[in-house]
Design a protein around this motif. Structure first.
Motif, PDB file in Angstrom:
ATOM      1  N   ASP A 185       0.827  -1.008   0.289  1.00  0.00           N
ATOM      2  CA  ASP A 185      -0.220   0.005  -0.260  1.00  0.00           C
ATOM      3  C   ASP A 185       0.810   1.314  -0.462  1.00  0.00           C
ATOM      4  O   ASP A 185       0.428   2.240   0.080  1.00  0.00           O
ATOM      5  CB  ASP A 185      -0.643   0.132   1.176  1.00  0.00           C
ATOM      6  CG  ASP A 185      -0.376   0.180   2.890  1.00  0.00           C
ATOM      7  OD1 ASP A 185       1.240  -0.060   2.280  1.00  0.00           O
ATOM      8  OD2 ASP A 185      -1.017  -0.165   3.655  1.00  0.00           O
ATOM      9  N   GLY A 186       2.555   1.504   0.051  1.00  0.00           N
ATOM     10  CA  GLY A 186       2.971   2.351  -0.018  1.00  0.00           C
ATOM     11  C   GLY A 186       3.803   3.261   0.935  1.00  0.00           C
ATOM     12  O   GLY A 186       4.296   4.052   1.247  1.00  0.00           O
ATOM     13  N   HIS A 187       2.881   1.979   2.252  1.00  0.00           N
ATOM     14  CA  HIS A 187       3.977   2.591   3.651  1.00  0.00           C
ATOM     15  C   HIS A 187       4.728   2.257   4.005  1.00  0.00           C
ATOM     16  O   HIS A 187       5.729   1.170   3.982  1.00  0.00           O
ATOM     17  CB  HIS A 187       2.709   2.096   4.916  1.00  0.00           C
ATOM     18  CG  HIS A 187       3.460   1.771   6.113  1.00  0.00           C
ATOM     19  ND1 HIS A 187       3.005   3.199   6.742  1.00  0.00           N
ATOM     20  CD2 HIS A 187       3.981   1.294   6.959  1.00  0.00           C
ATOM     21  CE1 HIS A 187       3.568   2.738   8.026  1.00  0.00           C
ATOM     22  NE2 HIS A 187       3.505   1.861   8.336  1.00  0.00           N
ATOM     23  N   GLU A 188       5.708   2.724   4.054  1.00  0.00           N
ATOM     24  CA  GLU A 188       7.340   2.669   4.502  1.00  0.00           C
ATOM     25  C   GLU A 188       7.520   1.634   5.780  1.00  0.00           C
ATOM     26  O   GLU A 188       7.236   1.796   6.864  1.00  0.00           O
ATOM     27  CB  GLU A 188       8.012   4.064   4.794  1.00  0.00           C
ATOM     28  CG  GLU A 188       9.191   3.562   4.822  1.00  0.00           C
ATOM     29  CD  GLU A 188      10.494   4.946   5.183  1.00  0.00           C
ATOM     30  OE1 GLU A 188      11.618   4.294   5.187  1.00  0.00           O
ATOM     31  OE2 GLU A 188      10.204   5.827   3.995  1.00  0.00           O
ATOM     32  N   LEU A 189       7.697   0.803   5.912  1.00  0.00           N
ATOM     33  CA  LEU A 189       8.194  -0.225   6.619  1.00  0.00           C
ATOM     34  C   LEU A 189       9.733  -0.043   7.991  1.00  0.00           C
ATOM     35  O   LEU A 189       9.280   0.344   8.393  1.00  0.00           O
ATOM     36  CB  LEU A 189       8.203  -1.639   6.787  1.00  0.00           C
ATOM     37  CG  LEU A 189       6.500  -2.186   5.236  1.00  0.00           C
ATOM     38  CD1 LEU A 189       6.791  -3.555   4.924  1.00  0.00           C
ATOM     39  CD2 LEU A 189       5.985  -2.020   7.006  1.00  0.00           C
ATOM     40  N   LEU A 190      10.092  -0.419   6.945  1.00  0.00           N
ATOM     41  CA  LEU A 190      11.617   0.498   6.966  1.00  0.00           C
ATOM     42  C   LEU A 190      12.986   1.178   6.521  1.00  0.00           C
ATOM     43  O   LEU A 190      12.556   0.583   4.974  1.00  0.00           O
ATOM     44  CB  LEU A 190      12.787  -0.882   7.909  1.00  0.00           C
ATOM     45  CG  LEU A 190      12.865  -2.293   6.751  1.00  0.00           C
ATOM     46  CD1 LEU A 190      14.098  -1.560   6.636  1.00  0.00           C
ATOM     47  CD2 LEU A 190      13.134  -3.397   8.094  1.00  0.00           C
ATOM     48  N   ARG A 191      13.907   1.530   6.612  1.00  0.00           N
ATOM     49  CA  ARG A 191      15.005   1.395   6.032  1.00  0.00           C
ATOM     50  C   ARG A 191      16.155   1.493   5.714  1.00  0.00           C
ATOM     51  O   ARG A 191      16.723   1.116   6.909  1.00  0.00           O
ATOM     52  CB  ARG A 191      14.764   3.647   5.100  1.00  0.00           C
ATOM     53  CG  ARG A 191      15.088   4.574   6.461  1.00  0.00           C
ATOM     54  CD  ARG A 191      14.990   6.407   5.895  1.00  0.00           C
ATOM     55  NE  ARG A 191      13.676   6.134   4.926  1.00  0.00           N
ATOM     56  CZ  ARG A 191      13.794   7.258   4.370  1.00  0.00           C
ATOM     57  NH1 ARG A 191      14.921   8.288   3.631  1.00  0.00           N
ATOM     58  NH2 ARG A 191      12.498   8.287   3.746  1.00  0.00           N
ATOM     59  N   VAL A 192      17.011   1.599   5.129  1.00  0.00           N
ATOM     60  CA  VAL A 192      18.973   1.160   5.430  1.00  0.00           C
ATOM     61  C   VAL A 192      19.470   2.375   4.139  1.00  0.00           C
ATOM     62  O   VAL A 192      19.377   2.390   3.320  1.00  0.00           O
ATOM     63  CB  VAL A 192      18.685  -0.056   5.111  1.00  0.00           C
ATOM     64  CG1 VAL A 192      20.508  -0.581   5.057  1.00  0.00           C
ATOM     65  CG2 VAL A 192      18.073  -0.480   5.219  1.00  0.00           C
ATOM     66  N   GLY A 193      20.382   2.942   5.056  1.00  0.00           N
ATOM     67  CA  GLY A 193      21.470   4.013   4.534  1.00  0.00           C
ATOM     68  C   GLY A 193      22.533   3.260   4.164  1.00  0.00           C
ATOM     69  O   GLY A 193      23.054   3.037   5.211  1.00  0.00           O
TER      70      GLY A 193
END
Length: 146
Positions: A111-119
């Motif tokens: 649905d486009g919801h951000e779950l996590l991110r990695v830099g």
């Protein structure tokens, strides 16, 4: 003598900055709330539980390494897809997503919801472990260490 102290101070500051950047590379961080740019929303796979959207630039060497890691992970993991977006000519996309460095990987639900991110360059096992709650790995035989 002053020049020696300035040189020494510059070297120490450079070493500290390098160590801080190295420690932050590949760290999984909490999701952020934002409106998805159209190009990102179009890249989502509605059939996948999670789409890994890699934000890259043309001359980014770590981006190539990240692309290999994420595409291999997506091939081996049911419900996981990988998309690489080159934002060299679209800096507004990176700005809208609050991306300050490349590569940055966003794990997005269907649905486009951000779950996590990695830099930086992600560690495959750590990323798979963080995504376990969003993926059905119980019947697939997949384990985070693979």
């Amino acid at each position: 003598m002053t020049g020696v102290w300035v040189l020494l101070g510059t070297l120490v500051l450079g070493a500290v900055a390098g160590l801080v950047l190295r420690a932050r590379n590949g760290r999984i961080s909490a999701a952020r709330t934002h409106d998805l740019p159209e190009v990102v929303a179009a890249a989502l796979d509605p059939a996948a539980s999670v789409t890994l959207v890699q934000i890259s630039t043309t001359f980014c060497a770590p981006c190539r390494h990240t692309r290999v890691i994420l595409s291999n992970l997506a091939e081996k993991t049911p419900g996981l897809r990988h998309v690489d977006l080159d934002v060299t000519e679209q800096p507004e996309v990176a700005h809208a997503l609050s991306v300050l460095r490349t590569p940055t990987t966003l794990a997005l639900a269907s649905d486009g919801h951000e779950l996590l991110r990695v830099g930086g360059v992600p560690k495959a096992a750590d990323l798979l472990e963080a995504l376990k709650p969003y993926l059905d790995l119980s019947n697939s035989g997949m384990h985070p260490k693979e």
